[in-house]
Design an enzyme around this catalytic site. Sequence first.
Site, PDB file in Angstrom:
ATOM      1  N   ASP A  92       0.851  -1.171   0.000  1.00 52.02           N
ATOM      2  CA  ASP A  92       0.000   0.000   0.000  1.00 52.02           C
ATOM      3  C   ASP A  92       0.898   1.235   0.000  1.00 52.02           C
ATOM      4  OD1 ASP A  92      -2.058   1.778   0.195  1.00 52.02           O
ATOM      5  OD2 ASP A  92      -2.876   0.984   2.060  1.00 52.02           O
ATOM      6  N   ASP A 265      -8.496  -7.252   1.117  1.00 50.75           N
ATOM      7  CA  ASP A 265      -7.583  -7.327   2.257  1.00 50.75           C
ATOM      8  C   ASP A 265      -8.276  -6.744   3.469  1.00 50.75           C
ATOM      9  OD1 ASP A 265      -6.112  -4.552   3.289  1.00 50.75           O
ATOM     10  OD2 ASP A 265      -7.046  -4.376   1.314  1.00 50.75           O
ATOM     11  N   CYS A 303     -12.099 -27.461   9.162  1.00 52.34           N
ATOM     12  CA  CYS A 303     -10.943 -26.605   8.892  1.00 52.34           C
ATOM     13  C   CYS A 303      -9.649 -27.406   8.989  1.00 52.34           C
ATOM     14  CB  CYS A 303     -10.918 -25.426   9.869  1.00 52.34           C
ATOM     15  SG  CYS A 303      -9.547 -24.270   9.583  1.00 52.34           S
ATOM     16  N   CYS A 305      -6.556 -26.001   9.473  1.00 49.27           N
ATOM     17  CA  CYS A 305      -5.474 -25.259  10.118  1.00 49.27           C
ATOM     18  C   CYS A 305      -4.963 -26.014  11.343  1.00 49.27           C
ATOM     19  CB  CYS A 305      -5.941 -23.853  10.512  1.00 49.27           C
ATOM     20  SG  CYS A 305      -6.933 -23.794  12.020  1.00 49.27           S
ATOM     21  N   CYS A 308      -7.235 -26.256  14.457  1.00 47.42           N
ATOM     22  CA  CYS A 308      -8.387 -27.165  14.376  1.00 47.42           C
ATOM     23  C   CYS A 308      -7.987 -28.630  14.286  1.00 47.42           C
ATOM     24  CB  CYS A 308      -9.253 -26.785  13.176  1.00 47.42           C
ATOM     25  SG  CYS A 308     -10.046 -25.162  13.341  1.00 47.42           S
ATOM     26  N   HIS A 334      -6.049 -19.664  12.315  1.00 45.24           N
ATOM     27  CA  HIS A 334      -7.369 -20.191  11.965  1.00 45.24           C
ATOM     28  C   HIS A 334      -8.189 -19.156  11.213  1.00 45.24           C
ATOM     29  CE1 HIS A 334     -11.357 -21.908  12.182  1.00 45.24           C
ATOM     30  NE2 HIS A 334     -11.766 -20.761  12.712  1.00 45.24           N
TER      31      HIS A 334
END
Length: 372
Positions: A92, A265, A303, A305, A308, A334
């Site tokens: 940015d 984003d 999930c 991740c 999890c 997560h």
Amino acid sequence: MFDFQIKAQCPNTNARAGCFVTPHGRVLTPRFMPVGTLGTVKGVSSSQLAETGAQMILANTYHLHLQPGEAVVHAAGGLHKFMGWTGPILTDSGGFQVFSLAQLNKIDDQGVSFRNPRDGSHIHLTPEKAIAIQMALRSDIAMAFDQCPPYQATENDVEDACDRTHHWLERCIETHDQPDQALFGIVQGGCFLHLREKSAQTVASFDLPGIAIGGVSVGEPIKEIHKLVREVAPLLPEDRPRYLMGIGTFREMTIAVANGIDLFDCVLPTRLGRHGAALVRDERWNLKNACFREDYQPLDQTCTCEACTTYSRAYLHHLVRSGELLGLTLLSLHNLTNLIRFTNAIRQSIIEGCFSEDFAPWKSDSKAHHTW
């Protein structure tokens, strides 16, 4: 070095699935991009970040200029080597941060003067300087320096900000000469649709590799965001990636995708994680709550991740209540995985021709019943 191709489109909406090729890899759209303001996604290592499915991440020109300075990053071989991230990076320009965080001394057509919040020194940031910093950082995508007016700004002030943004874009283009870095323009205009339309047409006329809609989620009602995205997105070039800045909630991303947006984003997933909250599908769970104390189920059985697949809700509750940093990292991982899975599912639904059935109900006030 840059190419964007639309692989599939939804016949009943403007949703599209695309592939954006950059020097550091491809980005499959629609796509949520994690925010790594200071060259780090807070609390998450680059290898952990890769496990979330992230493809392109963000860093911020303003913050990296203040610390450690673009010269340090450049000497390290650029931001990719400095932070150990091999995928695409978007920087940015710092315009939003300058106008929202810094103590402004002066703004004029040349640029912005403000005090460094770290040491009080004087900084003069111009379009040329913002581009020079981003070229030194060697990101894949550099954003043009723009003026982001607050939601409460008058129509005249917003019009002046648009004119300045367009003038600064010309100077950004004149300064930018790095062939392996794409320059994206930014549409401004606040909640004034006629100014948004004019800005979209002006920015699109420069034929840049991509274009963003900025100045949203700055305090305006959420319905205003929906309206301006619906009106502005169709005005942007169809063969270039379209980026809606600062948006990262399920409903808003879905509505934006339906109107032709490709990239998103938001700092939300890591900010929630640092405060002990988890995104489970489209709900927010506060893991500090006592109901999780003896809940030995995975946080989300669907999930993939680490939080999890390895730990229980009870353990995450214990970490959060104990103030252990691991808990905040696991929840951030997560949450990032959750949003990236969601945009992946949207992309797959567009390819399979079922986006309208699975996700378009979010255009109404009812929640979509999807299978992702």
